[in-house]
Design an enzyme around this catalytic site. Structure first.
Site, PDB file in Angstrom:
ATOM      1  N   ASP A 102     -19.732  26.218  26.093  1.00 17.63           N
ATOM      2  CA  ASP A 102     -20.626  26.715  27.137  1.00 17.63           C
ATOM      3  C   ASP A 102     -21.905  25.864  27.167  1.00 17.63           C
ATOM      4  OD1 ASP A 102     -21.531  28.465  29.108  1.00 17.63           O
ATOM      5  OD2 ASP A 102     -22.328  29.930  27.667  1.00 17.63           O
ATOM      6  N   THR A 130     -24.852  38.606  27.241  1.00 13.95           N
ATOM      7  CA  THR A 130     -25.806  39.674  26.930  1.00 13.95           C
ATOM      8  C   THR A 130     -25.181  41.079  26.923  1.00 13.95           C
ATOM      9  OG1 THR A 130     -27.539  38.305  27.906  1.00 13.95           O
ATOM     10  CG2 THR A 130     -28.041  40.637  27.638  1.00 13.95           C
ATOM     11  N   ASN A 187     -19.257  34.536  33.529  1.00 13.24           N
ATOM     12  CA  ASN A 187     -19.730  34.366  32.157  1.00 13.24           C
ATOM     13  C   ASN A 187     -20.542  35.567  31.693  1.00 13.24           C
ATOM     14  OD1 ASN A 187     -18.749  31.818  32.710  1.00 13.24           O
ATOM     15  ND2 ASN A 187     -20.530  30.753  31.867  1.00 13.24           N
TER      16      ASN A 187
END
Ligand code: 13P
Length: 297
Positions: A91, A239, A236
């Site tokens: 990423d 969190t 994506n």
């Protein structure tokens, strides 16, 4: 040139292509440790969900390097008998060297993020990564820069990508493209109201390729679904799983279960279990929204 990555890994190219055609999105979930990886793989297998597990460069450092990550992921794929399509993805790779290092260690997918570089340099380095990656059947995600989130003098939309750049990048041999559509990494601030669907439509018309939505945590379900209908094929998430883990772990500790010596509540296998279960539940909730459950043949 032969593939380097494990036979149980796949690249993300086919996954996102199918998702793009079928109007659903593949979940990309960032991992931080063994609990994260195991929970995601188990939930993905149980729900037949093709899945991308990803590490940022920061997570690579934290977990002890790319070889440690590849070893852990490959081991789990075999030992847990994971048969659904899984990609191991870098990423926000910041350099061509890091992209090559991950490919050589056994990653099956790479994001080269040159969005903060001058446009020509981003384009050149993206091409270099594509050229290297294609030799080993590794998929590539690129990101174009932002034109800033200002509309009528009001900054309230996050960053917005440029359709002309999106069109040019679609010719570089990449498999998926990330571009700002008012999305933001981390928790969305109070002032944020919506993704810019107008920008997404323009970018999709220009690029005609699977598009990636970064900052997938905390976007309302109806906006996620609309974004998918307009060409988002990979979402994506980082969190959201961290918050789920935090809340479940906090509850365990607030209930003082970690202090119960009789039941060995301090054993990390017990202490970390509520968080791991919460990761699974959140994975299932989000991939339900994304429409990717049951899509592993
Ligand atoms: P969030 O942490 O906002 O979910 O963003 C994740 C992400 O975009 C990783 O590339």
């Amino acid at each position: 040139m032969p593939k380097i990555y494990h036979e149980r890994l796949v690249n993300a190219k086919e996954m996102v292509k199918k998702a793009h055609a079928g109007k659903y999105a593949i979940g990309h979930f960032n991992i931080n440790n063994l609990e994260w990886t195991k929970s995601i793989l188990e939930a993905a297998q149980a729900s037949n969900t093709p899945t991308i597990i990803a590490t940022s460069e920061g997570a690579v450092k934290y977990m002890g390097g790319v070889k440690t990550i590849v070893g852990m992921v490959n081991g789990l794929l075999e030992e847990l008998n994971i048969t659904i399509p899984v990609s191991l993805h870098l990423d926000h790779g910041q350099s061509v060297e890091m992209a090559k290092k991950c490919i050589e260690a056994g990653y099956s997918s790479i994001m080269f993020d040159g969005s903060h570089l001058p446009y020509e340099e981003n384009k050149q380095k993206t091409k270099e990564v594509v050229e290297f990656a294609k030799q080993y059947e590794v998929s590539v995600e690129a990101e174009i820069g932002s034109i800033g989130g200002e509309e009528d003098g009001v900054v309230g939309q996050g960053e917005l990508g440029d359709p002309t750049e999106a069109q040019e990048f679609s010719t570089l041999g990449i498999d998926m493209l990330a571009a700002g559509i008012g999305n933001i990494h981390g928790k969305y601030p109070e002032w944020w109201t919506s993704l810019s669907f107008e920008t997404l439509e323009k970018l999709q018309t220009a690029s005609k390729m699977p598009m990636v939505l970064h900052g997938g945590s905390g976007i309302p379900q109806n906006q996620v679904e609309k974004a998918i209908s307009l060409g988002i094929s990979k979402i994506n998430v980082n969190t959201e799983l961290q918050l789920a883990f935090r809340d479940a772990t906090r509850k365990y500790i607030e209930e003082k279960k970690d202090l119960d010596d009789k039941t060995k509540g301090f054993d990390p296998r017990k202490l970390l279990k509520p968080g791991a279960d919460a990761i699974k539940a959140t994975f299932l909730e989000l991939t339900g929204w994304f429409g990717s459950q049951g899509k592993a043949k």
